[in-house]
Design a protein around this motif. Structure first.
Motif, PDB file in Angstrom:
ATOM      1  N   ALA A  44      37.657 -18.160  -1.909  1.00  0.00           N
ATOM      2  CA  ALA A  44      37.442 -16.725  -1.682  1.00  0.00           C
ATOM      3  C   ALA A  44      36.755 -16.037  -2.850  1.00  0.00           C
ATOM      4  CB  ALA A  44      38.775 -16.043  -1.392  1.00  0.00           C
ATOM      5  N   LEU A  45      37.050 -16.477  -4.078  1.00  0.00           N
ATOM      6  CA  LEU A  45      36.482 -15.807  -5.247  1.00  0.00           C
ATOM      7  C   LEU A  45      35.114 -16.389  -5.570  1.00  0.00           C
ATOM      8  CD1 LEU A  45      39.646 -15.626  -7.537  1.00  0.00           C
ATOM      9  CD2 LEU A  45      38.644 -13.792  -6.168  1.00  0.00           C
ATOM     10  N   PRO A  46      34.124 -15.538  -5.804  1.00  0.00           N
ATOM     11  CA  PRO A  46      32.790 -16.050  -6.130  1.00  0.00           C
ATOM     12  C   PRO A  46      32.797 -16.711  -7.507  1.00  0.00           C
ATOM     13  CG  PRO A  46      32.860 -13.677  -6.402  1.00  0.00           C
ATOM     14  CD  PRO A  46      34.158 -14.074  -5.760  1.00  0.00           C
ATOM     15  N   PRO A  47      32.196 -17.887  -7.642  1.00  0.00           N
ATOM     16  CA  PRO A  47      32.174 -18.561  -8.952  1.00  0.00           C
ATOM     17  C   PRO A  47      31.235 -17.853  -9.916  1.00  0.00           C
ATOM     18  CG  PRO A  47      30.830 -19.773  -7.381  1.00  0.00           C
ATOM     19  CD  PRO A  47      31.510 -18.672  -6.595  1.00  0.00           C
ATOM     20  N   LEU A  48      31.534 -17.987 -11.179  1.00  0.00           N
ATOM     21  CA  LEU A  48      30.646 -17.435 -12.204  1.00  0.00           C
ATOM     22  C   LEU A  48      29.455 -18.366 -12.401  1.00  0.00           C
ATOM     23  CD1 LEU A  48      33.342 -16.324 -14.814  1.00  0.00           C
ATOM     24  CD2 LEU A  48      32.027 -14.838 -13.292  1.00  0.00           C
ATOM     25  N   PRO A  49      28.339 -17.827 -12.904  1.00  0.00           N
ATOM     26  CA  PRO A  49      27.169 -18.686 -13.137  1.00  0.00           C
ATOM     27  C   PRO A  49      27.509 -19.839 -14.075  1.00  0.00           C
ATOM     28  CG  PRO A  49      26.596 -16.366 -13.363  1.00  0.00           C
ATOM     29  CD  PRO A  49      28.086 -16.425 -13.231  1.00  0.00           C
ATOM     30  N   ALA A  50      26.823 -20.950 -13.915  1.00  0.00           N
ATOM     31  CA  ALA A  50      27.106 -22.140 -14.721  1.00  0.00           C
ATOM     32  C   ALA A  50      26.869 -21.893 -16.202  1.00  0.00           C
ATOM     33  CB  ALA A  50      26.252 -23.309 -14.232  1.00  0.00           C
ATOM     34  N   ASP A  51      25.926 -20.993 -16.525  1.00  0.00           N
ATOM     35  CA  ASP A  51      25.618 -20.708 -17.931  1.00  0.00           C
ATOM     36  C   ASP A  51      26.419 -19.531 -18.473  1.00  0.00           C
ATOM     37  OD1 ASP A  51      24.426 -18.784 -16.412  1.00  0.00           O
ATOM     38  OD2 ASP A  51      22.496 -18.794 -17.479  1.00  0.00           O
ATOM     39  N   TYR A  52      27.465 -19.130 -17.752  1.00  0.00           N
ATOM     40  CA  TYR A  52      28.281 -17.985 -18.196  1.00  0.00           C
ATOM     41  C   TYR A  52      28.979 -18.304 -19.510  1.00  0.00           C
ATOM     42  CZ  TYR A  52      32.379 -14.944 -18.472  1.00  0.00           C
ATOM     43  OH  TYR A  52      33.353 -14.078 -18.906  1.00  0.00           O
ATOM     44  N   ARG A  53      28.979 -17.345 -20.413  1.00  0.00           N
ATOM     45  CA  ARG A  53      29.698 -17.459 -21.679  1.00  0.00           C
ATOM     46  C   ARG A  53      30.620 -16.267 -21.831  1.00  0.00           C
ATOM     47  NH1 ARG A  53      25.568 -19.763 -26.364  1.00  0.00           N
ATOM     48  NH2 ARG A  53      25.068 -21.761 -25.309  1.00  0.00           N
ATOM     49  N   ILE A  54      31.859 -16.551 -22.090  1.00  0.00           N
ATOM     50  CA  ILE A  54      32.847 -15.483 -22.186  1.00  0.00           C
ATOM     51  C   ILE A  54      32.597 -14.650 -23.429  1.00  0.00           C
ATOM     52  CG2 ILE A  54      34.501 -16.951 -23.414  1.00  0.00           C
ATOM     53  CD1 ILE A  54      36.730 -15.458 -21.872  1.00  0.00           C
ATOM     54  N   SER A  55      32.703 -13.342 -23.290  1.00  0.00           N
ATOM     55  CA  SER A  55      32.501 -12.436 -24.419  1.00  0.00           C
ATOM     56  C   SER A  55      33.746 -12.382 -25.292  1.00  0.00           C
ATOM     57  CB  SER A  55      32.175 -11.030 -23.910  1.00  0.00           C
ATOM     58  OG  SER A  55      33.300 -10.468 -23.240  1.00  0.00           O
ATOM     59  N   GLY A  56      33.572 -11.884 -26.507  1.00  0.00           N
ATOM     60  CA  GLY A  56      34.713 -11.744 -27.406  1.00  0.00           C
ATOM     61  C   GLY A  56      35.780 -10.835 -26.831  1.00  0.00           C
ATOM     62  N   HIS A  57      35.349  -9.756 -26.157  1.00  0.00           N
ATOM     63  CA  HIS A  57      36.306  -8.819 -25.567  1.00  0.00           C
ATOM     64  C   HIS A  57      37.128  -9.502 -24.476  1.00  0.00           C
ATOM     65  CE1 HIS A  57      37.532  -5.804 -22.526  1.00  0.00           C
ATOM     66  NE2 HIS A  57      37.794  -5.041 -23.588  1.00  0.00           N
ATOM     67  N   ASP A  58      36.440 -10.248 -23.591  1.00  0.00           N
ATOM     68  CA  ASP A  58      37.154 -10.925 -22.516  1.00  0.00           C
ATOM     69  C   ASP A  58      38.075 -12.018 -23.059  1.00  0.00           C
ATOM     70  OD1 ASP A  58      35.949  -9.320 -20.667  1.00  0.00           O
ATOM     71  OD2 ASP A  58      34.398 -10.765 -20.105  1.00  0.00           O
ATOM     72  N   LEU A  59      37.622 -12.703 -24.106  1.00  0.00           N
ATOM     73  CA  LEU A  59      38.462 -13.752 -24.688  1.00  0.00           C
ATOM     74  C   LEU A  59      39.734 -13.167 -25.272  1.00  0.00           C
ATOM     75  CD1 LEU A  59      38.894 -16.696 -25.393  1.00  0.00           C
ATOM     76  CD2 LEU A  59      37.556 -16.339 -27.472  1.00  0.00           C
ATOM     77  N   ARG A  60      39.618 -12.029 -25.948  1.00  0.00           N
ATOM     78  CA  ARG A  60      40.812 -11.371 -26.485  1.00  0.00           C
ATOM     79  C   ARG A  60      41.763 -10.966 -25.356  1.00  0.00           C
ATOM     80  NH1 ARG A  60      37.013  -9.510 -30.272  1.00  0.00           N
ATOM     81  NH2 ARG A  60      36.474  -7.712 -28.982  1.00  0.00           N
ATOM     82  N   GLN A  61      41.182 -10.532 -24.216  1.00  0.00           N
ATOM     83  CA  GLN A  61      42.012 -10.161 -23.075  1.00  0.00           C
ATOM     84  C   GLN A  61      42.759 -11.380 -22.525  1.00  0.00           C
ATOM     85  OE1 GLN A  61      42.605  -7.076 -21.781  1.00  0.00           O
ATOM     86  NE2 GLN A  61      44.066  -8.053 -20.392  1.00  0.00           N
ATOM     87  N   VAL A  62      42.076 -12.517 -22.465  1.00  0.00           N
ATOM     88  CA  VAL A  62      42.720 -13.738 -21.983  1.00  0.00           C
ATOM     89  C   VAL A  62      43.828 -14.173 -22.941  1.00  0.00           C
ATOM     90  CG1 VAL A  62      42.383 -16.183 -21.458  1.00  0.00           C
ATOM     91  CG2 VAL A  62      40.669 -14.499 -20.738  1.00  0.00           C
ATOM     92  N   LEU A  63      43.545 -14.138 -24.249  1.00  0.00           N
ATOM     93  CA  LEU A  63      44.545 -14.533 -25.240  1.00  0.00           C
ATOM     94  C   LEU A  63      45.774 -13.630 -25.180  1.00  0.00           C
ATOM     95  CD1 LEU A  63      42.150 -15.261 -28.247  1.00  0.00           C
ATOM     96  CD2 LEU A  63      43.611 -16.938 -27.110  1.00  0.00           C
ATOM     97  N   SER A  64      45.539 -12.328 -25.048  1.00  0.00           N
ATOM     98  CA  SER A  64      46.656 -11.381 -24.972  1.00  0.00           C
ATOM     99  C   SER A  64      47.468 -11.605 -23.703  1.00  0.00           C
ATOM    100  CB  SER A  64      46.128  -9.948 -25.022  1.00  0.00           C
ATOM    101  OG  SER A  64      45.473  -9.687 -26.236  1.00  0.00           O
ATOM    102  N   THR A  65      46.781 -11.821 -22.579  1.00  0.00           N
ATOM    103  CA  THR A  65      47.479 -12.070 -21.317  1.00  0.00           C
ATOM    104  C   THR A  65      48.323 -13.334 -21.404  1.00  0.00           C
ATOM    105  OG1 THR A  65      45.693 -10.987 -20.079  1.00  0.00           O
ATOM    106  CG2 THR A  65      47.182 -12.415 -18.842  1.00  0.00           C
ATOM    107  N   ALA A  66      47.762 -14.373 -22.019  1.00  0.00           N
ATOM    108  CA  ALA A  66      48.518 -15.618 -22.193  1.00  0.00           C
ATOM    109  C   ALA A  66      49.761 -15.389 -23.041  1.00  0.00           C
ATOM    110  CB  ALA A  66      47.620 -16.672 -22.837  1.00  0.00           C
ATOM    111  N   LEU A  67      49.640 -14.571 -24.080  1.00  0.00           N
ATOM    112  CA  LEU A  67      50.774 -14.293 -24.959  1.00  0.00           C
ATOM    113  C   LEU A  67      51.860 -13.524 -24.212  1.00  0.00           C
ATOM    114  CD1 LEU A  67      51.781 -14.562 -27.901  1.00  0.00           C
ATOM    115  CD2 LEU A  67      50.709 -12.361 -28.366  1.00  0.00           C
ATOM    116  N   TRP A  68      51.464 -12.488 -23.473  1.00  0.00           N
ATOM    117  CA  TRP A  68      52.439 -11.671 -22.756  1.00  0.00           C
ATOM    118  C   TRP A  68      53.124 -12.463 -21.636  1.00  0.00           C
ATOM    119  CZ3 TRP A  68      47.968  -7.702 -22.355  1.00  0.00           C
ATOM    120  CH2 TRP A  68      47.871  -6.982 -23.548  1.00  0.00           C
TER     121      TRP A  68
END
Length: 424
Positions: free
Chosen positions: A9-33
């Motif tokens: 159901a969810l559209p895949p991200l492009p193969a050359d997608y690179r996560i931004s610093g902001h998004d990475l911090r969001q993922v790290l924080s979510t993992a911690l919480w």
């Protein structure tokens, strides 16, 4: 009719997608919480727990409730309610975990922790133990007895070994991965707890080593300005240690702050660490330059003066290690694409503590070398405390004083008394 899977159901991200610093911090924080508030799955990696939340959110179509989260994942209902509110409601919470689990997760970096703590600890422990043994033998054989500042250095060495042993445990519980999402909450909380203990313990180890040096300087001369400088530096060192200890104890409402993510700490942890590390570097520099005027006042030949300066200048190496440790505190406590690891900080701390002990023992080891190899080293003179090297009289003397004898015929008559044996 059954729902399609999230992958379909969810559209895949492009193969050359690179996560931004902001998004990475969001993922790290979510993992911690989420890792913190999911005790039922504390032995699974937090990325797997996020996927469990995503599957649950997909199953209930975003209608996530605190009661169900408490039942499935294990937090109390009010903790689950806080978690939902953190993401501005169940719909946003569900969308976030679905995006992380099924869109971003395949593109996440997986930085590995450097395998440097254990080799550094083992190497430095052996080398520093050898240097400390030579130092004590030098004091016993050459200077007539082991002095209080030597015993204080021995205590500093024991504390350094204990600190390094705790760092090895930290390396073990930390696992090979840096990122929060690659660790279970069991490993993540254990790693934070071990690092907290290291942070609280570090100032006391450093204080002991510095006080051994300051006591040595105090006992080696009767110059007022040196002794008053020792008083002032001791006040700063002890004050920094006590202040750091209090800061770590009261920085957050709970000492085990990592188990209470909903609470706001009173003090910025990173800024506090940087400020305290800067104060340690300042005292490092003061202790390094403190004996230099003594060397210039002594009436020595140029070669002897140069060698004396080089012996005391070894302390600059420990200062450099302290500066690198400060730089690592700045770099490796940021949530960004460079990774998040405390092991590099631990490695530089082990280096800093051991180099401080090794450099502080250099004068004693040098005197021992002169004592056992006078024909080779008698031209080097004596530094910091007198020895019986190159003499047949068996008398203790003082550097630059009329009753000292140097195998190289050093000039005598320095105005200040710089005693070789502080008990004299």
């Amino acid at each position: 009719m059954s729902l399609p899977s999230p992958e379909d159901a969810l559209p895949p991200l492009p193969a050359d997608y690179r996560i931004s610093g902001h998004d990475l911090r969001q993922v790290l924080s979510t993992a911690l919480w989420i890792g913190n508030l999911s005790p039922n799955f504390k032995y699974e990696t937090t990325s797997e727990v996020i996927k469990r939340y995503a599957d649950y959110a997909w199953e209930v179509q975003g209608n996530m409730t605190a009661k169900d989260i408490s039942r499935i994942f294990g937090p109390t209902e009010w903790q689950a309610d806080w978690l939902i509110g953190l993401f501005d409601g169940p719909n946003n919470f569900g969308a976030t975990v679905l995006t992380i689990a099924y869109s971003i997760r395949p593109h996440l970096p997986h930085p590995a922790s450097p395998n440097i703590v254990v080799p550094l600890f083992a190497t430095f422990t052996v080398v520093t133990a050898l240097i400390m043994a030579l130092r004590l033998w030098s004091r016993y054989k050459v200077a007539g007895g082991i002095q209080p500042f030597d015993w204080l250095a021995v205590v500093g060495f024991a504390l350094t070994v204990a600190w390094g042993g705790l760092a090895v445990y930290h390396d073990h519980i930390n696992t090979q991965w840096q990122a929060f999402y690659d660790k279970s909450w069991y490993n993540l909380s254990g790693s934070i707890e071990a690092y907290y203990a290291l942070t609280v313990f570090y100032p006391w180890v450093m204080m002991t080593i510095k006080l051994s040096l300051l006591l040595f300087y105090y006992r080696m001369t009767n110059w007022n300005y040196i002794r008053w400088s020792v008083y002032a530096t001791t006040f700063i060192v002890v004050g920094t240690t006590v202040s750091a200890f209090i800061v770590w104890l009261v920085e957050c409402p709970h000492i085990r702050y990592w188990e209470h993510p909903w609470e706001v700490c009173r003090i910025d942890l990173k800024r506090a660490q940087l400020a305290i590390a800067a104060l340690w570097i300042f005292t490092d520099i003061v202790i390094w330059v403190l004996p230099m005027p003594l060397v210039f006042q002594l009436k020595l030949y140029p070669r002897e003066r140069l060698l004396a300066l080089l012996t005391f200048s070894l302390g600059a190496i420990a200062c450099v290690a302290s500066c690198y440790r400060l730089a690592m505190l700045e770099q490796y406590t940021n949530y960004d694409a460079q990774g998040f690891t405390m092991l590099v900080i631990n490695a530089w701390t082990i280096t800093e503590l051991n180099l401080a002990l090794i450099c502080s023992s250099a004068p004693a080891v040098r005197a021992l070398a002169i004592h056992y190899a006078p024909k080779i080293l008698n031209s080097l003179g004596t530094v910091a405390f007198a020895s019986q090297a190159g003499t047949q009289t068996g008398k203790k003397g003082s550097i630059g004083s009329n009753n000292s004898t140097s195998g190289s015929g050093s000039k005598v008559g320095a105005r200040a008394k710089v005693t070789a044996d502080p008990e004299k």
